[in-house]
Design a protein around this motif. Structure first.
Motif, PDB file in Angstrom:
ATOM      1  N   CYS A 175       0.830  -1.217   0.000  1.00  0.00           N
ATOM      2  CA  CYS A 175       0.000   0.000   0.000  1.00  0.00           C
ATOM      3  C   CYS A 175       0.860   1.261   0.000  1.00  0.00           C
ATOM      4  CB  CYS A 175      -0.906   0.022   1.231  1.00  0.00           C
ATOM      5  SG  CYS A 175      -2.094  -1.345   1.258  1.00  0.00           S
ATOM      6  N   ARG A 176       2.114   1.132   0.379  1.00  0.00           N
ATOM      7  CA  ARG A 176       3.034   2.273   0.372  1.00  0.00           C
ATOM      8  C   ARG A 176       4.098   1.992  -0.697  1.00  0.00           C
ATOM      9  NH1 ARG A 176       3.072   1.040   5.908  1.00  0.00           N
ATOM     10  NH2 ARG A 176       5.349   0.798   5.929  1.00  0.00           N
ATOM     11  N   ILE A 177       3.917   2.598  -1.871  1.00  0.00           N
ATOM     12  CA  ILE A 177       4.781   2.349  -3.022  1.00  0.00           C
ATOM     13  C   ILE A 177       5.477   3.644  -3.407  1.00  0.00           C
ATOM     14  CG2 ILE A 177       4.871   1.619  -5.441  1.00  0.00           C
ATOM     15  CD1 ILE A 177       2.341  -0.061  -4.882  1.00  0.00           C
ATOM     16  N   GLY A 178       6.800   3.610  -3.431  1.00  0.00           N
ATOM     17  CA  GLY A 178       7.583   4.782  -3.809  1.00  0.00           C
ATOM     18  C   GLY A 178       8.087   4.697  -5.232  1.00  0.00           C
ATOM     19  N   HIS A 179       8.655   5.790  -5.690  1.00  0.00           N
ATOM     20  CA  HIS A 179       9.202   5.851  -7.055  1.00  0.00           C
ATOM     21  C   HIS A 179      10.493   6.646  -7.057  1.00  0.00           C
ATOM     22  CE1 HIS A 179       9.495   5.953 -11.372  1.00  0.00           C
ATOM     23  NE2 HIS A 179       9.343   7.271 -11.427  1.00  0.00           N
ATOM     24  N   VAL A 180      11.535   6.067  -7.658  1.00  0.00           N
ATOM     25  CA  VAL A 180      12.786   6.792  -7.887  1.00  0.00           C
ATOM     26  C   VAL A 180      12.795   7.215  -9.341  1.00  0.00           C
ATOM     27  CG1 VAL A 180      15.300   6.737  -7.793  1.00  0.00           C
ATOM     28  CG2 VAL A 180      13.965   5.481  -6.092  1.00  0.00           C
ATOM     29  N   ALA A 181      12.735   8.522  -9.571  1.00  0.00           N
ATOM     30  CA  ALA A 181      12.574   9.064 -10.916  1.00  0.00           C
ATOM     31  C   ALA A 181      13.929   9.274 -11.596  1.00  0.00           C
ATOM     32  CB  ALA A 181      11.814  10.392 -10.852  1.00  0.00           C
ATOM     33  N   GLY A 182      13.872   9.539 -12.890  1.00  0.00           N
ATOM     34  CA  GLY A 182      15.067   9.872 -13.647  1.00  0.00           C
ATOM     35  C   GLY A 182      15.372  11.349 -13.559  1.00  0.00           C
ATOM     36  N   THR A 196       3.266   6.287 -13.085  1.00  0.00           N
ATOM     37  CA  THR A 196       3.263   5.834 -11.693  1.00  0.00           C
ATOM     38  C   THR A 196       2.138   6.498 -10.907  1.00  0.00           C
ATOM     39  OG1 THR A 196       5.661   5.456 -11.736  1.00  0.00           O
ATOM     40  CG2 THR A 196       4.632   5.731  -9.578  1.00  0.00           C
ATOM     41  N   ALA A 197       2.054   7.827 -11.018  1.00  0.00           N
ATOM     42  CA  ALA A 197       1.030   8.566 -10.285  1.00  0.00           C
ATOM     43  C   ALA A 197      -0.377   8.139 -10.705  1.00  0.00           C
ATOM     44  CB  ALA A 197       1.223  10.069 -10.502  1.00  0.00           C
ATOM     45  N   GLU A 198      -0.584   7.950 -12.006  1.00  0.00           N
ATOM     46  CA  GLU A 198      -1.905   7.551 -12.500  1.00  0.00           C
ATOM     47  C   GLU A 198      -2.287   6.163 -12.003  1.00  0.00           C
ATOM     48  OE1 GLU A 198      -1.387   7.866 -16.685  1.00  0.00           O
ATOM     49  OE2 GLU A 198      -1.313  10.069 -16.670  1.00  0.00           O
ATOM     50  N   ALA A 199      -1.323   5.237 -12.017  1.00  0.00           N
ATOM     51  CA  ALA A 199      -1.620   3.868 -11.575  1.00  0.00           C
ATOM     52  C   ALA A 199      -1.910   3.814 -10.082  1.00  0.00           C
ATOM     53  CB  ALA A 199      -0.452   2.941 -11.931  1.00  0.00           C
ATOM     54  N   LEU A 200      -1.159   4.587  -9.287  1.00  0.00           N
ATOM     55  CA  LEU A 200      -1.418   4.618  -7.849  1.00  0.00           C
ATOM     56  C   LEU A 200      -2.792   5.213  -7.554  1.00  0.00           C
ATOM     57  CD1 LEU A 200       2.105   5.755  -6.601  1.00  0.00           C
ATOM     58  CD2 LEU A 200       1.015   3.548  -6.140  1.00  0.00           C
ATOM     59  N   ALA A 201      -3.125   6.288  -8.277  1.00  0.00           N
ATOM     60  CA  ALA A 201      -4.441   6.900  -8.074  1.00  0.00           C
ATOM     61  C   ALA A 201      -5.559   5.935  -8.446  1.00  0.00           C
ATOM     62  CB  ALA A 201      -4.540   8.183  -8.891  1.00  0.00           C
ATOM     63  N   ALA A 202      -5.360   5.179  -9.524  1.00  0.00           N
ATOM     64  CA  ALA A 202      -6.379   4.221  -9.967  1.00  0.00           C
ATOM     65  C   ALA A 202      -6.589   3.117  -8.941  1.00  0.00           C
ATOM     66  CB  ALA A 202      -5.981   3.622 -11.313  1.00  0.00           C
ATOM     67  N   ARG A 203      -5.544   2.792  -8.170  1.00  0.00           N
ATOM     68  CA  ARG A 203      -5.678   1.761  -7.133  1.00  0.00           C
ATOM     69  C   ARG A 203      -6.069   2.357  -5.781  1.00  0.00           C
ATOM     70  NH1 ARG A 203      -3.631  -3.409  -9.199  1.00  0.00           N
ATOM     71  NH2 ARG A 203      -4.185  -4.128  -7.124  1.00  0.00           N
ATOM     72  N   GLY A 204      -6.253   3.679  -5.740  1.00  0.00           N
ATOM     73  CA  GLY A 204      -6.628   4.328  -4.480  1.00  0.00           C
ATOM     74  C   GLY A 204      -5.489   4.375  -3.476  1.00  0.00           C
ATOM     75  N   LEU A 205      -4.240   4.387  -3.966  1.00  0.00           N
ATOM     76  CA  LEU A 205      -3.073   4.373  -3.081  1.00  0.00           C
ATOM     77  C   LEU A 205      -2.442   5.758  -3.005  1.00  0.00           C
ATOM     78  CD1 LEU A 205      -1.445   1.005  -4.217  1.00  0.00           C
ATOM     79  CD2 LEU A 205      -2.888   1.431  -2.212  1.00  0.00           C
ATOM     80  N   PRO A 206      -1.858   6.099  -1.855  1.00  0.00           N
ATOM     81  CA  PRO A 206      -1.274   7.441  -1.691  1.00  0.00           C
ATOM     82  C   PRO A 206       0.043   7.577  -2.455  1.00  0.00           C
ATOM     83  CG  PRO A 206      -0.811   6.091   0.236  1.00  0.00           C
ATOM     84  CD  PRO A 206      -1.726   5.264  -0.637  1.00  0.00           C
ATOM     85  N   PHE A 207       0.378   8.814  -2.792  1.00  0.00           N
ATOM     86  CA  PHE A 207       1.670   9.104  -3.422  1.00  0.00           C
ATOM     87  C   PHE A 207       2.159  10.461  -2.898  1.00  0.00           C
ATOM     88  CE2 PHE A 207       4.155   9.796  -7.599  1.00  0.00           C
ATOM     89  CZ  PHE A 207       5.271   9.156  -7.079  1.00  0.00           C
ATOM     90  N   PRO A 208       2.466  10.509  -1.583  1.00  0.00           N
ATOM     91  CA  PRO A 208       2.917  11.775  -0.999  1.00  0.00           C
ATOM     92  C   PRO A 208       4.312  12.153  -1.509  1.00  0.00           C
ATOM     93  CG  PRO A 208       3.124   9.995   0.591  1.00  0.00           C
ATOM     94  CD  PRO A 208       2.419   9.412  -0.592  1.00  0.00           C
ATOM     95  N   GLU A 209       4.671  13.393  -1.241  1.00  0.00           N
ATOM     96  CA  GLU A 209       5.938  13.931  -1.750  1.00  0.00           C
ATOM     97  C   GLU A 209       7.136  13.100  -1.306  1.00  0.00           C
ATOM     98  OE1 GLU A 209       7.639  18.163  -1.147  1.00  0.00           O
ATOM     99  OE2 GLU A 209       5.648  18.415  -2.043  1.00  0.00           O
ATOM    100  N   ASP A 210       7.096  12.595  -0.067  1.00  0.00           N
ATOM    101  CA  ASP A 210       8.277  11.872   0.429  1.00  0.00           C
ATOM    102  C   ASP A 210       8.339  10.429  -0.071  1.00  0.00           C
ATOM    103  OD1 ASP A 210       6.127  11.031   1.930  1.00  0.00           O
ATOM    104  OD2 ASP A 210       7.122  11.220   3.874  1.00  0.00           O
ATOM    105  N   TYR A 211       7.413  10.016  -0.946  1.00  0.00           N
ATOM    106  CA  TYR A 211       7.510   8.722  -1.618  1.00  0.00           C
ATOM    107  C   TYR A 211       8.184   8.856  -2.985  1.00  0.00           C
ATOM    108  CZ  TYR A 211       4.325   6.385   1.704  1.00  0.00           C
ATOM    109  OH  TYR A 211       3.736   5.839   2.814  1.00  0.00           O
ATOM    110  N   LEU A 212       8.491  10.081  -3.379  1.00  0.00           N
ATOM    111  CA  LEU A 212       9.146  10.335  -4.666  1.00  0.00           C
ATOM    112  C   LEU A 212      10.594  10.724  -4.412  1.00  0.00           C
ATOM    113  CD1 LEU A 212       9.111  10.722  -7.747  1.00  0.00           C
ATOM    114  CD2 LEU A 212       8.282  13.054  -7.350  1.00  0.00           C
TER     115      LEU A 212
END
Length: 333
Positions: A175-182, A196-212
């Motif tokens: 439920c807590r999925i982060g992303h390391v960007a280029g 990444t953001a679209e897929a997390l939103a579609a699953r109803g999962l958070p994507f706060p700033e500190d996960y990026l």
């Protein structure tokens, strides 16, 4: 009368076709049948005939060379793409020339785009200035693309690919999925981050700033991201991380393992690209496989079409695949 050097007429006689057909089979093989190509090739091998590329290029006012502009020749990601390009250009009578754009200034780029230097450009660097590349020789973009440059593109759907990675991790219960960007401003970075953001939103999962986490596709930036992740509270930091490149994923895994954490026991990791190395690290990396050889071949085929005046400014989008290995597992309890 015998002669020392085989001629095209010798090939034609042995193959049972006209000299014009031999010429077509050697210079534009797609315009003759498979049986004719095979007969001509056998006759070429039997006679030892060699096409005079220099004379042909002079007649057609060509250099016989295609330049590939690559952002980092040390990056193993590009090897299969370049191999795919060469496998198509070589049989068509073109040499592949490779330039590292990190060492090229604006004037050098202008020089590469001159008809006296190359017959065409295959661009693998999306950060190049469009104005310096436009209107001189045919251009094809591969993998990356330059915004505002009207040229055929061969690429993957980076947004959909990011969605595959996120869905895999979510299906494992994370439920807590982060992303390391280029790197910032890179077209691949933006597309994979958006996916990444679209897929997390579609699953109803958070994507706060500190996960990026910031990155630049390199091993070192993966290690840096790992240190940021390690400094976050264990109870709230991501239990899974999706990376915009395999190299960053490898750097991250090495750093967290040096701190005594287990992948995938404490953290699941998904990379992007499927470079050769990642099947052999510990644990082997789950990743998004880009069809790199096919990207190179398709880009070269588009270039040959451009040189014949047949190509249109359209995208070729190739499929990706999620490769499941041992770096991902269920979310920790």
């Amino acid at each position: 009368m015998k002669h020392d050097r085989p001629k095209i007429s010798d090939v034609a006689r042995l193959a049972g076709v006209s000299t014009a057909t031999v010429s077509r089979a050697l210079s534009t093989p797609e315009r003759v049948s498979e049986d004719t190509r095979a007969a001509v090739q056998q006759a070429v091998e039997a006679t030892g005939y060699r096409l005079n590329l220099a004379a042909r290029n002079l007649r057609h006012r060509r250099t016989g060379g295609i330049v590939a502009l690559v952002p980092n020749l040390a990056n193993p990601f590009f090897s299969q793409i370049l191999s795919g390009i060469a496998s198509v250009l070589g049989p068509a009578g073109y040499n592949l020339l490779i330039a590292d754009t990190r060492t090229a200034d604006a004037q050098t780029l202008l020089d590469y785009a001159e008809p006296s230097r190359a017959d065409g450009l295959i661009i693998l660097d999306g950060t190049l200035p469009a104005a310096a590349l436009q209107g001189r020789v045919p251009v094809v973009e591969a993998c990356e693309w330059v915004p505002g440059l009207p040229a055929p593109r061969v690429k993957i759907d980076n947004r959909a690919a990011a969605g595959l990675a996120v869905d895999h991790l979510a299906d494992l219960g994370h439920c807590r999925i982060g992303h390391v960007a280029g790197p910032r401003g890179n077209v691949l970075t933006e597309a994979r981050l958006s996916g990444t953001a679209e897929a997390l939103a579609a699953r109803g999962l958070p994507f706060p700033e500190d996960y990026l986490y910031p990155g630049d596709f390199s091993l070192d930036s993966g290690r840096t991201a790992a240190r940021i992740w390690l400094d976050q509270p264990a109870a709230t930091r991501p239990t899974a991380v999706f990376f915009a490149s395999d190299a960053m994923a490898c750097g991250f895994i090495g750093e967290v393992q040096r701190h005594g954490l287990r992948v995938p026991g404490d953290l699941s990791v998904v990379g992007f690209d499927d470079i050769e190395l990642v099947a052999h690290i510990s644990p082997p990396l789950t990743t998004i496989r880009q069809p790199r050889t096919e990207i190179g071949r398709a880009a070269a085929e588009r270039m040959l079409a451009c040189l014949k005046g047949e190509a249109r400014d359209a995208d070729t989008v190739l499929p990706v695949e999620l490769i499941l290995r041992a770096s991902t597992g269920p979310a920790p309890a």
